[in-house]
Write a protein that holds these residues in place. Structure first.
Motif, mmCIF file in Angstrom:
data_model
loop_
_atom_site.group_PDB
_atom_site.id
_atom_site.type_symbol
_atom_site.label_atom_id
_atom_site.label_comp_id
_atom_site.label_asym_id
_atom_site.label_seq_id
_atom_site.Cartn_x
_atom_site.Cartn_y
_atom_site.Cartn_z
ATOM 1 N N SER A 1 -9.024 44.695 79.903
ATOM 2 C CA SER A 1 -9.719 45.814 79.347
ATOM 3 C C SER A 1 -9.863 47.119 80.062
ATOM 4 O O SER A 1 -10.556 47.985 79.326
ATOM 5 N N THR A 2 -9.739 47.255 81.150
ATOM 6 C CA THR A 2 -9.925 48.578 81.879
ATOM 7 C C THR A 2 -8.697 49.098 82.135
ATOM 8 O O THR A 2 -8.416 49.990 83.113
ATOM 9 N N SER A 3 -7.535 48.130 82.104
ATOM 10 C CA SER A 3 -6.344 48.695 82.541
ATOM 11 C C SER A 3 -5.343 48.543 81.306
ATOM 12 O O SER A 3 -4.325 47.739 81.221
ATOM 13 N N GLN B 1 -11.697 52.529 87.676
ATOM 14 C CA GLN B 1 -12.725 51.301 88.067
ATOM 15 C C GLN B 1 -12.768 51.182 89.256
ATOM 16 O O GLN B 1 -11.617 50.878 90.134
ATOM 17 N N SER C 1 -11.579 53.977 79.601
ATOM 18 C CA SER C 1 -10.340 53.737 80.356
ATOM 19 C C SER C 1 -9.129 54.217 79.410
ATOM 20 O O SER C 1 -8.019 54.442 80.017
ATOM 21 N N GLN D 1 -12.108 42.831 82.994
ATOM 22 C CA GLN D 1 -11.753 43.808 83.573
ATOM 23 C C GLN D 1 -10.867 43.914 84.735
ATOM 24 O O GLN D 1 -11.106 42.828 85.346
#
Lengths: 378, 298
Positions: B149-151, A54, A42, B137
């Motif tokens: 953690s994913t942005s 995601q 990411s 996430q």
């Protein structure tokens, strides 16, 4: 020139291997113990003009990967047991429509929510037979962080070359442990890229199974119009119910993998030359097996290991070759006995015993050594 | 005085391993006080399931089912329908629970089905704005610009690029009899809404803002304060709706600039580094102001 060596986690090595292979699309969903793959991608993919999404669930993650692959991207998803179960219909769709994709499965204990933070090797059969219908698939079981890196690259190559889903089966141990990885120069690694078919659009048959050759999947938007469907289809891609086409189409999904097994298979042999006891081990368990074999050798027991790296298609020929010489075979697995079924098929009358640990703990060298000792005295 | 012995009698009792300052566990305790012991719960995979059911320390003194990540609404549907078919439903409350990911993302399909059928189930969404159980996430309910953690925030991004999904609107679009939004910062209001939900037959949706210490990255003592600030800034409007009509809103007693809320949390600290970040704070202020206008919060 100095080697580029880095210490990294198994899941990180998968992300790095994917990037080196030219992966430019990742769609995933958080799930332990695989989440690091999407977390790393990411932040990395966006910097090289790639895409990391995601998705809203596991099903959608593989759906987006298949769409991206049809549009010409090199696409990856990562998950673990329950997530892979949810993806199974899409795995069948990828098989049927021959859409290249790489699926990472960092195995954990199951069934159901099972043991989210503990390792298992219980998805070997899920990888092979999880989706309904006859199909073939390629699955790879790396046993180290370094191998996770290189096998991810190979997975992308095989996916494109054979237009098939390729599953990487690591487990919680390999996914989370840290080891050194020797990062190569891109020019030193074989990388197969997406390519246009070598024939003009008007002659293009996306599923030319009669030729026996896997045609490249033309990215959508390049002038090659064709039909994509999960229905049984003819070479044009349009659905068909003609019995000869159905037979050929179904058989093709097998043949393109099994007739090319020499190109797809990969394995390691450790002290098998004079081995009387053959240990067939894969993934993280093979690390303990290697140590156990050294311990047995010190006792004068002639043990050796066959380690499949490509686990599907299963290396039948190799196992039967070794089974003819070794009269006893031990198959340690962190499951109730999955690969042992394949080994038994190829055992040529040799004695086969499983060592099955399903308590969330790795199989130790001592346990495998004890089993070798025991069967050596039989 | 409340003694240790008294807390043992609570329906959501001591012994769980929630973090210090966990607003979710505080809310659950209050909810069960209202629902009472004749309650059956289906809980999706998530923090609540993990921290409250570690053998031998289950905190639940009611029948409780860990379903899967995506299916608590479907499992609760089955429980409710079976009880009804066998004539045992009277006096029993069936609830389904999930975090924001289990509700608004992977569980949305099952939840929509439950709403559409109007099953007599109270669905509770504990909204801490990300997948906290698997390591923070982003989810469909992660707020605009939050770091997860994913942005991740960095040169290419200020964090989560989209506003929160308007989940209560989705519930209302199903024309279910009761939808409510509550907050761990306002326990009396929360209990009132649970009481009301319990009294209504049919599908109910309750969403609760539950600050998360490790996910939002703040000092544990600020849990209640942050939940209150979310309401007082206009970022988390509390209201009730019957079918598609809003019937009550919790008015803002003292309007607070969003900066006061954001600056206490590590997940927004990248917004305080430079002018570009300041401009983002203005955008978040605009989200709050639009909420204030839309719901009539002042």
């Amino acid at each position: 020139m100095a080697q580029n060596i880095r210490l990294m986690q198994g899941n990180e090595a998968i992300a790095e291997g994917a990037l080196l292979a030219g992966c430019n699309f990742m769609a995933g969903y958080p799930i332990t113990p695989s989440s690091e793959v999407i977390e790393i991608l990411s932040s990395r993919l966006v910097r090289i003009g790639g895409v990391c999404i995601q998705m809203e669930d596991e099903i959608a993650a593989l759906g987006a990967v298949l769409g991206a692959s049809l549009a010409g991207a090199k696409a990856l998803t990562a998950s673990s047991g329950p997530g892979i179960s949810l993806k199974q219909e899409h795995i069948g769709y990828a098989s049927m429509c021959e859409i290249p994709c790489v699926i990472i499965n960092v195995m954990r204990g199951g069934p159901s929510t099972g043991l989210p933070t503990l390792p298992a090797q219980s998805d070997i059969m899920q990888a092979r037979w999880g989706t309904h219908g006859d199909h073939a698939i390629i699955a790879i079981t790396p046993s180290s962080v370094n191998e996770s890196f290189y096998e991810t690259i190979r997975a992308f190559n095989l996916a494109l070359k054979y237009r098939t889903p390729v599953m990487i089966l690591t487990d919680e141990i390999i996914g989370h442990m840290r080891e050194k990885v020797v990062i190569p120069e891109k020019k030193d690694v074989e990388i197969i890229d997406t390519a246009l078919p070598d024939i003009p659009p008007e002659e293009y048959k996306p599923y030319n199974f009669k030729s026996g050759k896997v045609t490249p999947l033309a990215p959508m938007g390049e002038g090659y119009r064709y039909h994509v469907t999960g229905l049984i289809h003819s070479e044009t891609g349009f659905p068909s119910q003609k019995i000869d086409i159905i037979q050929d189409a179904q058989k093709w999904l097998y043949d393109k993998i099994y007739k090319n097994i020499k190109d797809i298979e990969k394995f390691e042999e450790f002290l098998t030359g004079d081995a009387e006891i053959l240990v067939v081990a894969y993934g993280s368990t093979s690390r303990s097996a290697r140590q156990a074999i050294s311990m047995a050798r010190e006792d004068g027991i002639k043990a050796g290991m066959f380690r499949p790296i490509t686990i599907w298609p299963f290396p039948d020929e190799q196992v039967s070759r070794l089974a003819k010489r070794a009269k006893k075979i031990l198959v340690p697995e962190m499951n109730m006995g999955q690969v042992i079924l394949e080994v038994e098929r190829n055992a040529c009358g040799s004695y086969v015993r499983g060592l099955n640990v399903v308590n969330g703990e790795p199989i130790t060298p001592d346990m495998i050594y004890a089993s070798i000792k025991e069967i050596s005295s039989l | 005085m409340l003694t240790k012995e008294d807390t043992r009698k609570e329906l959501f009792t001591m012994g769980h391993t929630g973090c210090s300052g966990c607003a979710q566990s505080m809310s659950v305790k209050l909810i069960l006080e209202e629902l009472g012991e004749k309650t059956i719960a289906a809980s999706a995979t998530g923090c609540l399931e993990v921290f409250s059911t570690r053998y031998p320390e289950s905190s639940w003194r009611i029948p409780w089912i860990h379903s899967l990540f995506e299916n608590s609404a479907a499992v609760a549907t089955g429980v409710e329908a079976a009880l009804r078919a066998s004539g045992k439903k009277e006096g029993i409350t069936v609830i389904a629970q999930g975090g924001d990911g289990g509700t608004a993302d992977i569980g949305l399909q099952a939840l929509s089905g439950m709403f559409e059928r109007n099953n007599d189930v109270l669905y509770i969404c504990y909204d801490n704005g990300a997948y906290m159980n698997t390591g923070y996430q982003r989810s469909g309910l992660t707020p605009y610009d939050a770091y997860t953690s994913t942005s991740p925030a960095g040169k290419e991004s200020f964090g989560n690029p989209r506003p929160k999904k308007y989940m209560p609107d989705i519930a209302m679009a199903h024309r279910i009899p009761y939808t409510a939004v509550a907050s761990a910062g306002y326990p009396v209001d929360l209990k009132k809404k649970v009481r009301k939900a319990k009294s209504i037959k049919g599908a109910k949706y309750l969403q609760i803002d539950v600050p998360c210490v490790p996910g939002w990255k703040y000092e544990p003592r600020y849990s209640v304060k942050l939940a209150q600030l979310a309401v007082q800034t206009g970022l988390y409007p509390l209201f009730e709706a019957e079918y598609d009509k809003i019937i009550s809103v919790k008015k803002i007693s003292r309007k607070v600039p969003v900066e006061e809320y954001l600056k206490l949390q590590g997940r927004f600290k990248h917004l305080f580094k430079d002018e570009a970040g300041r401009a983002e704070i203005e955008k978040i202020q605009k989200i709050a102001d639009e909420n204030i206008g839309r719901y009539g919060l002042l």
